[in-house]
Scaffold this motif. Structure first.
Motif, mmCIF file in Angstrom:
data_model
loop_
_atom_site.group_PDB
_atom_site.id
_atom_site.type_symbol
_atom_site.label_atom_id
_atom_site.label_comp_id
_atom_site.label_asym_id
_atom_site.label_seq_id
_atom_site.Cartn_x
_atom_site.Cartn_y
_atom_site.Cartn_z
ATOM 1 N N LYS A 107 0.057 8.201 8.328
ATOM 2 C CA LYS A 107 -1.384 8.364 8.547
ATOM 3 C C LYS A 107 -2.013 9.414 7.620
ATOM 4 N N PRO A 108 -1.370 10.573 7.430
ATOM 5 C CA PRO A 108 -1.989 11.596 6.569
ATOM 6 C C PRO A 108 -2.271 11.129 5.140
ATOM 7 N N LEU A 159 0.831 -1.209 0.000
ATOM 8 C CA LEU A 159 0.000 0.000 0.000
ATOM 9 C C LEU A 159 0.866 1.259 0.000
ATOM 10 N N LEU A 160 1.906 1.238 0.833
ATOM 11 C CA LEU A 160 2.782 2.409 0.920
ATOM 12 C C LEU A 160 3.539 2.619 -0.392
ATOM 13 N N GLU A 161 3.877 1.509 -1.051
ATOM 14 C CA GLU A 161 4.549 1.602 -2.342
ATOM 15 C C GLU A 161 3.619 2.269 -3.360
ATOM 16 N N GLU A 162 2.355 1.853 -3.353
ATOM 17 C CA GLU A 162 1.366 2.452 -4.268
ATOM 18 C C GLU A 162 1.190 3.939 -4.000
ATOM 19 N N MET A 163 1.336 4.327 -2.738
ATOM 20 C CA MET A 163 1.174 5.734 -2.375
ATOM 21 C C MET A 163 2.486 6.516 -2.540
ATOM 22 N N ALA A 164 3.533 5.839 -3.013
ATOM 23 C CA ALA A 164 4.857 6.452 -3.169
ATOM 24 C C ALA A 164 5.322 7.106 -1.863
#
Ligand code: FE2
Length: 86
Positions: free
Chosen positions: A75-76, A13-18
């Motif tokens: 979180k943001p 998920l964090l990868e997708e959100m860069a």
């Protein structure tokens, strides 16, 4: 183990959100995995109640620290935008 599934999902998920601090997340997750594997090996070699308490204490401390510090940093990214920005 469930932790692997959870960490993989979180990292994806964090990868997708860069997410810019993803390396730090990966690093902490990998360190936890290694520590748990070490505990497991020690427990299998010689189970004892002191080690069980040590594992519990370590996991509680790690989770509090990781979730409240590292995980809170992203979180943001997952919060809905406020309507005030328009
Ligand atoms: Fe995390």
């Amino acid at each position: 183990m469930y932790t692997d599934y959870h960490f993989q999902r979180e990292e994806r998920l964090l990868e997708e959100m860069a997410y810019p601090a993803l390396d730090k997340q990966r690093e902490e997750h990998a360190a936890l995995r290694a520590r748990v594997q070490d505990f497991r090996a020690r427990h299998l070699a010689e189970p004892n109640p002191v080690l069980t308490v040590e594992i519990e204490d370590f996991l509680k401390t790690w989770m509090m620290s990781h979730i409240l510090e590292e995980d809170m940093r992203y979180k943001p990214l997952f919060e809905a935008p406020t309507s005030s920005g328009a």
